[in-house]
Design a protein around this motif. Structure first.
Motif, PDB file in Angstrom:
ATOM      1  N   VAL A   8      -8.556  -4.155 -13.622  1.00 35.31           N
ATOM      2  CA  VAL A   8      -7.540  -4.890 -13.077  1.00 35.31           C
ATOM      3  C   VAL A   8      -6.029  -4.171 -12.882  1.00 35.31           C
ATOM      4  O   VAL A   8      -5.541  -3.458 -13.814  1.00 35.31           O
ATOM      5  CB  VAL A   8      -7.084  -5.900 -14.308  1.00 35.31           C
ATOM      6  CG1 VAL A   8      -5.940  -6.782 -13.936  1.00 35.31           C
ATOM      7  CG2 VAL A   8      -8.266  -6.702 -14.783  1.00 35.31           C
ATOM      8  N   VAL A   9      -5.612  -4.303 -11.740  1.00 42.36           N
ATOM      9  CA  VAL A   9      -4.018  -3.800 -11.329  1.00 42.36           C
ATOM     10  C   VAL A   9      -3.200  -4.849 -11.407  1.00 42.36           C
ATOM     11  O   VAL A   9      -3.333  -5.957 -10.628  1.00 42.36           O
ATOM     12  CB  VAL A   9      -4.556  -3.303  -9.932  1.00 42.36           C
ATOM     13  CG1 VAL A   9      -3.083  -2.660  -9.574  1.00 42.36           C
ATOM     14  CG2 VAL A   9      -5.386  -1.943  -9.951  1.00 42.36           C
ATOM     15  N   VAL A  10      -2.108  -4.781 -12.045  1.00 43.04           N
ATOM     16  CA  VAL A  10      -0.992  -5.711 -12.218  1.00 43.04           C
ATOM     17  C   VAL A  10       0.061  -5.181 -11.325  1.00 43.04           C
ATOM     18  O   VAL A  10       0.901  -4.413 -11.516  1.00 43.04           O
ATOM     19  CB  VAL A  10      -0.543  -5.961 -13.605  1.00 43.04           C
ATOM     20  CG1 VAL A  10       0.667  -7.002 -13.713  1.00 43.04           C
ATOM     21  CG2 VAL A  10      -1.638  -6.439 -14.536  1.00 43.04           C
ATOM     22  N   GLY A  11       0.369  -5.836 -10.115  1.00 43.66           N
ATOM     23  CA  GLY A  11       1.180  -5.465  -8.895  1.00 43.66           C
ATOM     24  C   GLY A  11       0.879  -5.383  -7.848  1.00 43.66           C
ATOM     25  O   GLY A  11      -0.313  -4.783  -7.702  1.00 43.66           O
ATOM     26  N   ALA A  12       1.571  -5.852  -6.883  1.00 46.95           N
ATOM     27  CA  ALA A  12       0.962  -5.849  -5.523  1.00 46.95           C
ATOM     28  C   ALA A  12       2.096  -5.243  -4.363  1.00 46.95           C
ATOM     29  O   ALA A  12       2.106  -5.245  -3.283  1.00 46.95           O
ATOM     30  CB  ALA A  12       0.673  -7.249  -4.914  1.00 46.95           C
ATOM     31  N   GLY A  13       2.763  -4.184  -4.984  1.00 49.07           N
ATOM     32  CA  GLY A  13       3.659  -3.246  -4.301  1.00 49.07           C
ATOM     33  C   GLY A  13       2.931  -2.238  -3.720  1.00 49.07           C
ATOM     34  O   GLY A  13       1.758  -2.233  -3.721  1.00 49.07           O
ATOM     35  N   VAL A  14       3.633  -1.113  -3.202  1.00 42.84           N
ATOM     36  CA  VAL A  14       2.786  -0.019  -2.518  1.00 42.84           C
ATOM     37  C   VAL A  14       2.030   0.687  -3.597  1.00 42.84           C
ATOM     38  O   VAL A  14       0.905   0.993  -3.124  1.00 42.84           O
ATOM     39  CB  VAL A  14       3.890   0.836  -1.595  1.00 42.84           C
ATOM     40  CG1 VAL A  14       4.857   1.552  -2.487  1.00 42.84           C
ATOM     41  CG2 VAL A  14       2.999   1.599  -0.886  1.00 42.84           C
ATOM     42  N   LEU A  15       2.488   0.876  -4.748  1.00 43.97           N
ATOM     43  CA  LEU A  15       1.654   1.522  -5.801  1.00 43.97           C
ATOM     44  C   LEU A  15       0.423   0.619  -6.188  1.00 43.97           C
ATOM     45  O   LEU A  15      -0.589   1.107  -6.433  1.00 43.97           O
ATOM     46  CB  LEU A  15       2.491   1.973  -6.899  1.00 43.97           C
ATOM     47  CG  LEU A  15       3.432   3.201  -6.850  1.00 43.97           C
ATOM     48  CD1 LEU A  15       4.441   3.307  -8.020  1.00 43.97           C
ATOM     49  CD2 LEU A  15       2.576   4.377  -6.506  1.00 43.97           C
ATOM     50  N   GLY A  16       0.664  -0.601  -6.560  1.00 43.03           N
ATOM     51  CA  GLY A  16      -0.544  -1.328  -7.122  1.00 43.03           C
ATOM     52  C   GLY A  16      -1.604  -1.343  -6.031  1.00 43.03           C
ATOM     53  O   GLY A  16      -2.668  -1.332  -6.145  1.00 43.03           O
ATOM     54  N   LEU A  17      -1.296  -1.719  -4.752  1.00 40.33           N
ATOM     55  CA  LEU A  17      -2.191  -2.029  -3.382  1.00 40.33           C
ATOM     56  C   LEU A  17      -2.662  -0.679  -3.163  1.00 40.33           C
ATOM     57  O   LEU A  17      -3.968  -0.486  -3.206  1.00 40.33           O
ATOM     58  CB  LEU A  17      -1.341  -2.297  -2.498  1.00 40.33           C
ATOM     59  CG  LEU A  17      -0.930  -3.948  -2.500  1.00 40.33           C
ATOM     60  CD1 LEU A  17      -0.309  -4.153  -1.136  1.00 40.33           C
ATOM     61  CD2 LEU A  17      -2.327  -4.950  -2.410  1.00 40.33           C
ATOM     62  N   SER A  18      -2.181   0.392  -3.500  1.00 37.97           N
ATOM     63  CA  SER A  18      -2.699   1.839  -3.184  1.00 37.97           C
ATOM     64  C   SER A  18      -3.753   2.136  -4.171  1.00 37.97           C
ATOM     65  O   SER A  18      -4.903   2.884  -3.795  1.00 37.97           O
ATOM     66  CB  SER A  18      -1.442   2.936  -2.946  1.00 37.97           C
ATOM     67  OG  SER A  18      -0.742   2.689  -1.991  1.00 37.97           O
ATOM     68  N   VAL A  19      -3.427   2.167  -5.385  1.00 39.90           N
ATOM     69  CA  VAL A  19      -4.381   2.453  -6.637  1.00 39.90           C
ATOM     70  C   VAL A  19      -5.571   1.433  -6.518  1.00 39.90           C
ATOM     71  O   VAL A  19      -6.757   1.945  -6.533  1.00 39.90           O
ATOM     72  CB  VAL A  19      -3.731   2.078  -8.081  1.00 39.90           C
ATOM     73  CG1 VAL A  19      -4.683   2.225  -9.071  1.00 39.90           C
ATOM     74  CG2 VAL A  19      -2.565   3.274  -8.275  1.00 39.90           C
ATOM     75  N   ALA A  20      -5.295   0.163  -6.306  1.00 42.09           N
ATOM     76  CA  ALA A  20      -6.468  -0.793  -6.079  1.00 42.09           C
ATOM     77  C   ALA A  20      -7.401  -0.491  -4.971  1.00 42.09           C
ATOM     78  O   ALA A  20      -8.571  -0.578  -5.088  1.00 42.09           O
ATOM     79  CB  ALA A  20      -5.907  -2.354  -6.060  1.00 42.09           C
ATOM     80  N   ALA A  21      -6.663   0.106  -3.911  1.00 39.94           N
ATOM     81  CA  ALA A  21      -7.740   0.638  -2.807  1.00 39.94           C
ATOM     82  C   ALA A  21      -8.498   1.656  -2.977  1.00 39.94           C
ATOM     83  O   ALA A  21      -9.418   1.809  -2.632  1.00 39.94           O
ATOM     84  CB  ALA A  21      -6.652   0.650  -1.294  1.00 39.94           C
ATOM     85  N   LYS A  22      -7.763   2.667  -3.768  1.00 43.56           N
ATOM     86  CA  LYS A  22      -8.495   3.885  -3.629  1.00 43.56           C
ATOM     87  C   LYS A  22      -9.760   3.507  -4.918  1.00 43.56           C
ATOM     88  O   LYS A  22     -10.873   4.141  -4.963  1.00 43.56           O
ATOM     89  CB  LYS A  22      -7.574   4.738  -4.810  1.00 43.56           C
ATOM     90  CG  LYS A  22      -6.751   5.492  -3.808  1.00 43.56           C
ATOM     91  CD  LYS A  22      -7.546   6.468  -2.469  1.00 43.56           C
ATOM     92  CE  LYS A  22      -6.465   7.084  -1.561  1.00 43.56           C
ATOM     93  NZ  LYS A  22      -7.192   7.985  -0.629  1.00 43.56           N
ATOM     94  N   VAL A  23      -9.420   2.690  -6.021  1.00 43.91           N
ATOM     95  CA  VAL A  23     -10.381   2.401  -7.045  1.00 43.91           C
ATOM     96  C   VAL A  23     -11.560   1.433  -6.442  1.00 43.91           C
ATOM     97  O   VAL A  23     -12.741   1.880  -6.629  1.00 43.91           O
ATOM     98  CB  VAL A  23      -9.851   1.640  -8.262  1.00 43.91           C
ATOM     99  CG1 VAL A  23     -11.101   1.108  -9.033  1.00 43.91           C
ATOM    100  CG2 VAL A  23      -8.954   2.201  -8.991  1.00 43.91           C
ATOM    101  N   ALA A  24     -11.049   0.703  -5.432  1.00 42.78           N
ATOM    102  CA  ALA A  24     -12.368  -0.241  -4.841  1.00 42.78           C
ATOM    103  C   ALA A  24     -13.085   0.807  -3.763  1.00 42.78           C
ATOM    104  O   ALA A  24     -14.192   0.448  -3.517  1.00 42.78           O
ATOM    105  CB  ALA A  24     -11.600  -1.179  -4.166  1.00 42.78           C
TER     106      ALA A  24
END
Length: 372
Positions: A8-24
């Motif tokens: 679970v990633v909390v936050g949809a700024g550039v850090l949140g979206l970037s981490v989520a994308a790398k994990v996905a």
């Protein structure tokens, strides 16, 4: 240790979206939780100058340089990318701050960063949008490999990537509650009815991150302040390079407008997220007039708009990235330079979460450094 399968990633700024994308990208199930449209994210009003100009110590500069390489790879793979450009940057200062600029330029030159001194004629040759007369008496530092990114468009690209990976998007109506059992994160409570269970949780909620960490007894010092970004359309040709004048920073945008940021104007903002933000019209006019003084033809500005909100800044102005030592499975990504650092920080943090191996590149930036 069981493999991490759900994050679970909390936050949809550039850090949140970037981490989520790398994990996905690496096959884990991802849930992205954020306020509606994540309207408070600093990424939507970021100046977004991509650089390693002011980075110190060396470990911080190294991260920034690696991240710039990642951005260049993105530009090469996604061409054309009108929202991501590396057309250089020019910086100049008044006499009272010239010594510090000289020291920074010398340090960058020794590191192989590619900084060079230009006189006014050379500067105008490199960037014709500058006014030659305004630069009289100034020497400027030119860095040819710096650039900028329009984060709203980059966030759109990241969201598309996450949708293609089957990411679940959850709207947060309020600040979520972190759930911990046996010193291990178990998930995020969204509201009375919704609980997001997780093997790992990443807090990338910008200015809201320190408050979330306080729920689990972790203190994250911050010097978060309020920032004003002005966007406007110039009547003259827009510059290609990032321009950093003594009183104003100017950069082009993909839609042909300019982003303008003046630190002196930040202090003129009043209000809050809850009550709304306000800046007097004469302050905005002063920002556009400051830009016009440095640009050829003293252009007029139209379509003037403002973006105001919190700018997340760690207490020591360096990124805070990695697992929170007191709570297993809980990681943080918090940085003033999120626009520049997002590609490399997300790559390294995703690797740590999924592989369980700590990256030496993050040794100086872990949240545990504040524990003492």
């Amino acid at each position: 240790m069981p493999a991490v399968q759900k994050v679970v990633v909390v936050g949809a700024g550039v850090l949140g979206l970037s981490v989520a994308a790398k994990v996905a990208d690496r096959g884990a199930q991802v849930v992205l939780a954020a306020p509606p449209l994540d309207y408070r994210t600093a990424s939507l009003r970021s100046y977004s100058w991509l650089n390693a100009f002011g980075a110190a110590p060396e470990s911080y500069r190294r991260l920034r340089l690696l991240s710039l390489e990642r951005y260049r790879a993105i530009a090469a793979e996604s061409s054309p990318t009108p929202w991501l450009k590396f057309d250089g940057a020019l910086t100049w200062r008044d006499a009272d701050k010239l010594e510090s600029l000289q020291a920074r330029a010398a340090e960058l030159a020794r590191s192989g960063y590619g900084a060079a001194w230009f006189d006014a004629d050379q500067a105008v040759q490199a960037e014709p949008a500058l006014d030659r007369a305004a630069l009289d008496g100034y020497d400027l530092v030119h860095v040819p490999r710096e650039g900028w990114v329009d984060l709203p468009e980059y966030l759109h690209q990241l969201r598309r990537r996450l949708v293609a990976r089957g990411t679940q998007f959850v709207t947060l109506p309020q600040a979520p509650t972190l759930r911990v059992a046996g010193a291990k994160i178990t998930g995020v409570q969204v509201d009375a009815r919704t609980f997001l269970d997780a093997d790992a949780v990443v807090l990338a909620a910008g200015a809201g991150t320190p408050d979330l960490l306080r729920q689990v007894g972790v203190n994250l010092p911050a010097q978060t302040n309020t920032a004003l970004l002005v966007t406007a359309r110039s009547s003259a040709a827009a510059p290609k390079a990032v321009l950093r004048a003594p009183d104003i920073a100017i950069r082009p945008r993909a839609d042909g407008t300019l982003s303008l940021h003046a630190e002196w104007a930040d202090a003129q903002v009043t209000g809050s997220d809850e009550q709304g933000w306000h800046v007097a019209p004469d302050v905005v006019t002063a920002v556009t007039e400051a830009a016009a003084r440095w640009l050829a033809g003293s252009p007029a500005f139209t379509d003037v708009q403002t973006g105001i909100g919190h700018r997340p800044i760690p207490g020591d102005h360096r990124a805070v990235v990695g697992e929170v030592g007191s709570v297993g499975g809980l990681s943080v990504a918090f940085s003033h330079s999120a626009a520049t650092l997002a590609p490399i920080l997300s790559e390294l943090l995703a690797g740590e979460i999924l592989d369980g191996t700590r990256s030496p590149l993050l040794a100086d930036f872990r949240p545990g450094r504040f524990a003492a």
